[in-house]
Design a protein around this motif. Structure first.
Motif, PDB file in Angstrom:
ATOM      1  N   VAL A   1       0.854  -1.190   0.000  1.00 37.29           N
ATOM      2  CA  VAL A   1       0.000   0.000   0.000  1.00 37.29           C
ATOM      3  C   VAL A   1       0.892   1.243   0.000  1.00 37.29           C
ATOM      4  CG1 VAL A   1      -1.752   1.295   1.271  1.00 37.29           C
ATOM      5  CG2 VAL A   1      -1.821  -1.214   1.244  1.00 37.29           C
ATOM      6  N   GLY A   2       0.542   2.222  -0.831  1.00 32.57           N
ATOM      7  CA  GLY A   2       1.312   3.455  -0.905  1.00 32.57           C
ATOM      8  C   GLY A   2       2.211   3.534  -2.122  1.00 32.57           C
ATOM      9  N   GLY A   3       2.407   2.393  -2.803  1.00 30.35           N
ATOM     10  CA  GLY A   3       3.221   2.372  -4.006  1.00 30.35           C
ATOM     11  C   GLY A   3       2.351   2.422  -5.254  1.00 30.35           C
ATOM     12  N   VAL A   4       2.989   2.631  -6.397  1.00 33.37           N
ATOM     13  CA  VAL A   4       2.249   2.758  -7.650  1.00 33.37           C
ATOM     14  C   VAL A   4       1.633   1.425  -8.070  1.00 33.37           C
ATOM     15  CG1 VAL A   4       2.417   3.390 -10.084  1.00 33.37           C
ATOM     16  CG2 VAL A   4       3.658   4.705  -8.389  1.00 33.37           C
ATOM     17  N   TYR A   5       2.343   0.312  -7.836  1.00 31.50           N
ATOM     18  CA  TYR A   5       1.796  -0.997  -8.200  1.00 31.50           C
ATOM     19  C   TYR A   5       0.424  -1.214  -7.563  1.00 31.50           C
ATOM     20  CZ  TYR A   5       5.731  -3.379 -10.528  1.00 31.50           C
ATOM     21  OH  TYR A   5       6.684  -3.791 -11.416  1.00 31.50           O
ATOM     22  N   PHE A   6       0.289  -0.820  -6.302  1.00 28.56           N
ATOM     23  CA  PHE A   6      -0.976  -1.022  -5.599  1.00 28.56           C
ATOM     24  C   PHE A   6      -2.099  -0.266  -6.302  1.00 28.56           C
ATOM     25  CE2 PHE A   6      -4.087   0.269  -2.378  1.00 28.56           C
ATOM     26  CZ  PHE A   6      -4.459  -0.970  -1.866  1.00 28.56           C
ATOM     27  N   VAL A   7      -1.837   0.987  -6.666  1.00 30.25           N
ATOM     28  CA  VAL A   7      -2.853   1.806  -7.339  1.00 30.25           C
ATOM     29  C   VAL A   7      -3.108   1.293  -8.752  1.00 30.25           C
ATOM     30  CG1 VAL A   7      -3.430   4.135  -8.119  1.00 30.25           C
ATOM     31  CG2 VAL A   7      -2.203   3.808  -5.950  1.00 30.25           C
ATOM     32  N   TYR A   8      -2.021   1.069  -9.497  1.00 29.83           N
ATOM     33  CA  TYR A   8      -2.131   0.634 -10.892  1.00 29.83           C
ATOM     34  C   TYR A   8      -2.835  -0.720 -10.974  1.00 29.83           C
ATOM     35  CZ  TYR A   8      -0.404   0.070 -15.755  1.00 29.83           C
ATOM     36  OH  TYR A   8      -0.280  -0.096 -17.123  1.00 29.83           O
ATOM     37  N   GLY A   9      -2.412  -1.664 -10.128  1.00 24.38           N
ATOM     38  CA  GLY A   9      -2.961  -3.018 -10.186  1.00 24.38           C
ATOM     39  C   GLY A   9      -4.421  -3.087  -9.816  1.00 24.38           C
ATOM     40  N   ASN A  10      -4.815  -2.350  -8.781  1.00 20.46           N
ATOM     41  CA  ASN A  10      -6.220  -2.365  -8.388  1.00 20.46           C
ATOM     42  C   ASN A  10      -7.088  -1.644  -9.410  1.00 20.46           C
ATOM     43  OD1 ASN A  10      -6.808  -3.609  -5.555  1.00 20.46           O
ATOM     44  ND2 ASN A  10      -4.828  -2.605  -5.348  1.00 20.46           N
ATOM     45  N   GLY A  11      -6.555  -0.566  -9.998  1.00 22.59           N
ATOM     46  CA  GLY A  11      -7.287   0.111 -11.059  1.00 22.59           C
ATOM     47  C   GLY A  11      -7.441  -0.766 -12.282  1.00 22.59           C
ATOM     48  N   LEU A  12      -6.376  -1.497 -12.623  1.00 19.92           N
ATOM     49  CA  LEU A  12      -6.428  -2.427 -13.753  1.00 19.92           C
ATOM     50  C   LEU A  12      -7.479  -3.507 -13.497  1.00 19.92           C
ATOM     51  CD1 LEU A  12      -5.326  -3.631 -16.411  1.00 19.92           C
ATOM     52  CD2 LEU A  12      -3.544  -4.758 -15.037  1.00 19.92           C
ATOM     53  N   ALA A  13      -7.528  -4.016 -12.278  1.00 22.39           N
ATOM     54  CA  ALA A  13      -8.507  -5.044 -11.943  1.00 22.39           C
ATOM     55  C   ALA A  13      -9.930  -4.531 -12.148  1.00 22.39           C
ATOM     56  CB  ALA A  13      -8.306  -5.506 -10.503  1.00 22.39           C
ATOM     57  N   SER A  14     -10.178  -3.309 -11.689  1.00 20.63           N
ATOM     58  CA  SER A  14     -11.518  -2.731 -11.868  1.00 20.63           C
ATOM     59  C   SER A  14     -11.861  -2.567 -13.341  1.00 20.63           C
ATOM     60  CB  SER A  14     -11.591  -1.375 -11.162  1.00 20.63           C
ATOM     61  OG  SER A  14     -11.441  -1.508  -9.775  1.00 20.63           O
ATOM     62  N   PHE A  15     -10.880  -2.118 -14.133  1.00 18.33           N
ATOM     63  CA  PHE A  15     -11.100  -1.909 -15.565  1.00 18.33           C
ATOM     64  C   PHE A  15     -11.404  -3.226 -16.269  1.00 18.33           C
ATOM     65  CE2 PHE A  15      -9.039  -0.091 -19.679  1.00 18.33           C
ATOM     66  CZ  PHE A  15     -10.299   0.221 -20.182  1.00 18.33           C
ATOM     67  N   ILE A  16     -10.655  -4.270 -15.929  1.00 20.10           N
ATOM     68  CA  ILE A  16     -10.905  -5.592 -16.517  1.00 20.10           C
ATOM     69  C   ILE A  16     -12.286  -6.086 -16.116  1.00 20.10           C
ATOM     70  CG2 ILE A  16     -10.223  -8.029 -16.418  1.00 20.10           C
ATOM     71  CD1 ILE A  16      -7.307  -7.078 -16.259  1.00 20.10           C
ATOM     72  N   GLY A  17     -12.619  -5.918 -14.852  1.00 21.27           N
ATOM     73  CA  GLY A  17     -13.928  -6.370 -14.387  1.00 21.27           C
ATOM     74  C   GLY A  17     -15.069  -5.676 -15.093  1.00 21.27           C
ATOM     75  N   GLU A  18     -14.958  -4.358 -15.229  1.00 20.82           N
ATOM     76  CA  GLU A  18     -16.008  -3.580 -15.886  1.00 20.82           C
ATOM     77  C   GLU A  18     -16.150  -3.952 -17.353  1.00 20.82           C
ATOM     78  OE1 GLU A  18     -14.673   0.391 -15.484  1.00 20.82           O
ATOM     79  OE2 GLU A  18     -14.750   0.391 -13.289  1.00 20.82           O
ATOM     80  N   SER A  19     -15.025  -4.141 -18.033  1.00 22.04           N
ATOM     81  CA  SER A  19     -15.039  -4.289 -19.493  1.00 22.04           C
ATOM     82  C   SER A  19     -15.192  -5.716 -19.975  1.00 22.04           C
ATOM     83  CB  SER A  19     -13.751  -3.689 -20.074  1.00 22.04           C
ATOM     84  OG  SER A  19     -13.596  -2.342 -19.687  1.00 22.04           O
ATOM     85  N   LEU A  20     -14.633  -6.669 -19.232  1.00 18.38           N
ATOM     86  CA  LEU A  20     -14.641  -8.060 -19.696  1.00 18.38           C
ATOM     87  C   LEU A  20     -15.567  -8.955 -18.886  1.00 18.38           C
ATOM     88  CD1 LEU A  20     -10.830  -8.599 -20.454  1.00 18.38           C
ATOM     89  CD2 LEU A  20     -12.647  -7.767 -21.971  1.00 18.38           C
ATOM     90  N   GLY A  21     -16.195  -8.393 -17.863  1.00 22.94           N
ATOM     91  CA  GLY A  21     -17.163  -9.171 -17.103  1.00 22.94           C
ATOM     92  C   GLY A  21     -16.560 -10.291 -16.284  1.00 22.94           C
ATOM     93  N   ILE A  22     -15.335 -10.094 -15.815  1.00 27.19           N
ATOM     94  CA  ILE A  22     -14.665 -11.085 -14.973  1.00 27.19           C
ATOM     95  C   ILE A  22     -14.476 -10.490 -13.590  1.00 27.19           C
ATOM     96  CG2 ILE A  22     -12.551 -12.429 -14.629  1.00 27.19           C
ATOM     97  CD1 ILE A  22     -12.137 -12.471 -17.588  1.00 27.19           C
ATOM     98  N   ASN A  23     -14.633 -11.294 -12.569  1.00 22.85           N
ATOM     99  CA  ASN A  23     -14.383 -10.831 -11.210  1.00 22.85           C
ATOM    100  C   ASN A  23     -12.879 -10.715 -11.007  1.00 22.85           C
ATOM    101  OD1 ASN A  23     -14.656 -10.156  -8.516  1.00 22.85           O
ATOM    102  ND2 ASN A  23     -14.784 -12.297  -7.840  1.00 22.85           N
ATOM    103  N   ALA A  24     -12.344  -9.501 -11.064  1.00 25.86           N
ATOM    104  CA  ALA A  24     -10.902  -9.273 -10.967  1.00 25.86           C
ATOM    105  C   ALA A  24     -10.605  -8.424  -9.737  1.00 25.86           C
ATOM    106  CB  ALA A  24     -10.388  -8.569 -12.221  1.00 25.86           C
ATOM    107  N   SER A  25      -9.490  -8.736  -9.088  1.00 28.14           N
ATOM    108  CA  SER A  25      -9.102  -7.993  -7.886  1.00 28.14           C
ATOM    109  C   SER A  25      -7.587  -7.926  -7.779  1.00 28.14           C
ATOM    110  CB  SER A  25      -9.681  -8.658  -6.632  1.00 28.14           C
ATOM    111  OG  SER A  25      -9.182  -9.982  -6.493  1.00 28.14           O
ATOM    112  N   GLY A  26      -7.099  -6.856  -7.152  1.00 31.87           N
ATOM    113  CA  GLY A  26      -5.678  -6.728  -6.868  1.00 31.87           C
ATOM    114  C   GLY A  26      -5.374  -7.306  -5.501  1.00 31.87           C
ATOM    115  N   GLU A  27      -4.159  -7.793  -5.338  1.00 31.85           N
ATOM    116  CA  GLU A  27      -3.762  -8.352  -4.045  1.00 31.85           C
ATOM    117  C   GLU A  27      -2.416  -7.775  -3.620  1.00 31.85           C
ATOM    118  OE1 GLU A  27      -2.596 -12.763  -2.433  1.00 31.85           O
ATOM    119  OE2 GLU A  27      -4.628 -12.488  -3.235  1.00 31.85           O
TER     120      GLU A  27
END
Length: 327
Positions: free
Chosen positions: A42-68
């Motif tokens: 938490v606090g690094g760019v990977y955390f922000v980028y990865g969780n944002g990417l997960a949301s984008f994939i979930g919204e667009s491709l209909g897959i339950n995606a999450s960052g860890e």
């Protein structure tokens, strides 16, 4: 057009549509129901980028995606190799070591099942300290307490090597970006040396809340690091990147890529790569570092084969991926 021909066209078009729909359904039958993306602390760019990417994939491709939350690139490479995560975010220095079986986390195990999806951005390695400490370069860290990020991350792997190469003895500690920032603010450490896309959220917050100075390398230090570490490139963090930063910081950087296991369905790898690289405006809403998440930056991968789904996308854009980079 007579009625018989009209009916034939309608029937043919309907059949074609049904066939296409069936092909799309068939194409997704081997897609996973869930996707986990390995990020970092938490606090690094990977955390922000990865969780944002997960949301984008979930919204667009209909897959339950999450960052860890993970320890960063070294751990992410192993989690993908072992199929525990479907996507990982990695810096190419630690990824190369994992690829060649020299990972600190899994020594002796070549991560040869990992494949590249798309380029992310450059990761500069730079530091921050309270201004009253008068730390201006790496040499000033001699004998100091320095957090280098989580163990196994890019910073935690490379900063100790940089210190050793430069002959600077520090007292290192390992913690996430958010924790390290708090420790610096409270005076528990003297400096925080990290690696992440700029601006680093933890650095920005520190600069807004207290009197700090960011720092990179002196000219002599810079030359020595570039000579001894071919996996990095020269990089300048412009003045004004952080509040109170009045001078450019000379440092080095590595490229980051998103990775997947070679067994990820080709159609899924293709759709993820296409989604990210054709929607840079959306990626920039996730983090400013995504300004470099561009198709042409595929060239910054010099060893890791691309997933066949990613290769298909790049070739549709007129890019010829070399044989040695085809997975």
């Amino acid at each position: 057009m007579n009625h018989r021909l009209t009916r034939w066209v309608i029937v043919a078009a309907t059949a074609l549509a049904l066939t296409a729909t069936g092909a799309m359904a068939q194409d997704r039958t081997d897609w996973p129901r869930n996707i986990t993306i390995g990020t970092a602390s938490v606090g690094g760019v990977y955390f922000v980028y990865g969780n944002g990417l997960a949301s984008f994939i979930g919204e667009s491709l209909g897959i339950n995606a999450s960052g860890e939350i993970t320890g960063g690139p070294t751990q992410n490479a192993t989690l993908v190799q072992m199929k525990e995560h479907q996507i990982g975010l990695v810096t190419m220095g630690p990824m190369y070591e994992a690829w060649t079986g020299r990972s600190e986390l899994a020594p002796g195990m070549p991560h040869n099942d990992v494949r590249a999806l798309f380029p992310m951005y450059e990761t500069p390695l730079h530091g921050i300290a309270l201004r009253r400490s008068n730390i201006r370069s790496i040499a000033d860290l001699e004998g100091k307490r320095v957090s280098v990020g989580p163990a196994g991350g890019t910073a935690g792997t490379y900063w100790p090597r940089f210190f050793e190469t430069l002959g600077v003895r520090v007292r290192p500690s390992f913690s996430g970006a958010s924790d390290a920032a708090s420790q610096l603010k409270d005076g528990l450490i003297d400096a925080f040396a990290f690696a992440a896309g700029v601006p680093i959220g933890a650095f920005s917050q520190l600069a807004a809340e207290t009197d700090v100075r960011t720092f990179g390398f002196s000219p002599e230090e810079h030359a020595k690091i570039l000579e001894n570490f071919p996996e990095v490139a020269a990089y300048t963090i412009p003045a004004g990147t952080y509040s109170g930063q009045t001078e450019d910081d000379a440092t080095v950087a590595m490229w980051n890529f998103a990775i997947a296991h070679r067994d990820m369905p080709e159609s899924l790898a293709y759709e993820i790569t296409k989604l990210v690289l054709e929607n840079n405006d959306r990626m920039l809403q996730i983090h400013a570092a995504a300004r470099a998440t561009l198709t042409e930056n595929w060239v910054n991968n010099g060893f890791l084969p691309f997933h066949p789904g990613a290769v298909r996308y790049f070739e549709e854009q007129g890019i010829t991926i070399p044989d040695e980079l085809r997975g």
